[in-house]
Design an enzyme around this catalytic site. Structure first.
Site, short mmCIF file in Angstrom:
data_model
loop_
_atom_site.label_atom_id
_atom_site.label_comp_id
_atom_site.label_asym_id
_atom_site.label_seq_id
_atom_site.Cartn_x
_atom_site.Cartn_y
_atom_site.Cartn_z
N GLY A 1 10.05 -39.71 38.58
CA GLY A 1 10.02 -41.16 38.86
C GLY A 1 11.34 -41.62 39.44
N ASN A 2 11.53 -42.92 39.48
CA ASN A 2 12.82 -43.46 39.93
C ASN A 2 13.09 -44.75 39.17
OD1 ASN A 2 11.73 -45.79 41.53
ND2 ASN A 2 10.73 -44.11 42.62
N HIS A 3 14.27 -45.33 39.43
CA HIS A 3 14.71 -46.47 38.60
C HIS A 3 14.20 -47.83 39.09
CE1 HIS A 3 17.24 -44.08 36.08
NE2 HIS A 3 17.88 -43.55 37.12
N ALA B 1 9.08 -48.38 45.62
CA ALA B 1 9.91 -47.18 45.80
C ALA B 1 8.99 -45.99 45.57
CB ALA B 1 11.05 -47.20 44.80
#
Ligand code: CTP
Length: 402
Positions: free
Chosen positions: A209-211, A276
């Protein structure tokens, strides 16, 4: 026009014309507005809070403190959450307090805290209305950008005839509806917004995943809705709640986001892709939890489909397509490259080098680049304000087909 989703706060003052507010509340509720009544302590002598709370389906607020529950009525929240504040009937006394910034009751404190448009419908006897002090106060209120709904001419409660009668409820409703129609330049338009991260499963318990928090995309969806658009928000996993009246489609992975975006794209006039999206996803997802074995471990990844580029290929002249670019270096050059490659109308560039900009923060600092190369640099702002800047560009977009 339906006033669904609009929060209207009505401040009722101590005037015989307060009885007309019962009809006004009825009309507003019929148009699906959410109405919160605040009364001055004197107003309750003219019409009972019970009448107005029954019609508005909400308790009427009079005091700073609710003595029964021991809670306090937060004037700042009331002022900030309202889409519109109407003071009606506005007495000469309350007008004077508003003009001079006095706040000795809940209503005047809400007025001072309000960030929304304020409409004032005065009601008083003709000589009080004509008095230079009242007229000076009206001029002052106009200079604060408050809109005055002028009193009518006719028979007054005093038995005299002249100017000073509260505008009729239907007339006040027309003022408020007109305001919302004018402030909804995207009414009738359909918007598609993507937001948040995607999670690419590795096994049943892990993902890549990402932030991304989704805050920017959610703020854009909310602003587009406020401007009258019908909004679909395709959201990756976030902790945010969907803005009211927005059709949220919750997805997890890049492929699910692609599918949802594909479904809503053709019908959309405005498309803002702020998600994102993962660029790579595991080639295979393990059925069982992967056990720890060797010291090093590699997961083969395959490219995801670029959703924005896919949609860019299908874009018509009737659609405005906006992408985002999060860059750490060669920002402008990279963003311009993405703008061209993905066939966008605008790209919103966030630089990770700017303090307070990017993922998870409440603020952002963006540069918006148009297809023709023109560039607008904005200062560090809240994500809500950045959403407004982006929507201003959407409103002004010169559709070639127009
Ligand atoms: N985007 C997308 N689908 C992907 C990857 C990105 O729709 N699979 C969209 C994002 O929503 C964003 C824009 O493309 O609007 C740019 O995303 P970004 O990650 O900055 O760029 P990439 O094209 O993925 O390039 P890179 O990661 O190499 O910078």
């Amino acid at each position: 026009m339906s006033l669904q989703g609009k929060n209207i706060v009505i401040g009722v003052c101590g005037s015989i014309a307060a009885y007309k507010i019962a009809t006004l509340v009825r009309l507003l509720v019929k148009e699906k507005a959410a109405v919160q009544i605040i009364m001055t302590p004197d107003a309750v002598e003219f019409i009972t809070p019970l009448t107005l709370s029954t019609l508005s389906n909400k308790p009427v607020l009079v005091d700073y403190f609710d003595k029964k529950t021991g809670s306090w009525n937060n004037h700042v929240h009331l002022g900030l959450e309202a889409d519109l504040l109407l003071i009606a009937p506005a007495t000469a006394n309350t007008l004077a307090k508003m003009a001079n910034g006095q706040c000795d009751n809940l209503l005047t404190a809400v007025y001072l805290s309000a960030k929304c448009p304020v409409f004032v419908a005065p009601a008083m006897d003709l000589d009080m209305w004509k008095h230079p002090a009242t007229q000076r106060n009206i001029t002052l209120l106009k200079s604060y950008n408050n809109t005055i709904i002028h009193p009518g001419n006719g028979e007054l409660a005093s038995g005299l005839t002249g100017e000073g009668r509260l505008a009729e409820p239907e007339e006040i409703l027309a003022y408020l509806s007109n305001y919302f129609t004018r402030s909804q330049p995207l009414s009738g338009r359909k918007a598609l917004v993507t937001a948040g991260p995607t999670h690419e499963a590795i096994d049943p318990v892990r993902f890549i995943g990402n932030h991304s928090s989704g805050k920017m995309g959610y703020a854009i969806a909310e602003e587009l809705k406020n401007l009258g658009a019908q909004v679909t928000l395709v959201s990756g996993p976030t902790h945010l709640s969907a803005p009211g009246d927005v059709n949220r489609i919750s997805v997890i992975s890049a492929s699910q986001m692609l599918e949802a975006a594909n479904t809503y794209f053709d019908a959309a006039d405005i498309i803002v892709m702020s998600a994102a999206v993962a660029d790579y996803t595991p080639e295979t997802v393990a059925d069982q939890k992967i056990k720890k074995k060797e010291d090093t471990f590699a997961i083969p990844l395959k490219k995801t489909t670029d959703i924005l580029a896919t949609l860019g290929k299908r874009k018509t002249d009737k659609q405005v397509l906006i992408g985002f670019a999060l860059e750490t270096n060669n920002e402008l050059e990279n963003a311009k490259g993405k703008l061209q490659k993905k066939n966008l109308d605008y790209i919103v560039l966030n630089s990770m080098q700017d303090k307070g900009a990017g993922f998870s923060t409440d603020t952002n600092k963006v540069t918006i680049i148009a297809k023709d190369g023109t560039l607008k640099e904005f200062s560090l702002k809240t994500k809500q304000e950045v959403a407004k800047d982006i929507c201003n560009i959407i409103i002004r977009h010169p559709y070639p087909s127009n």
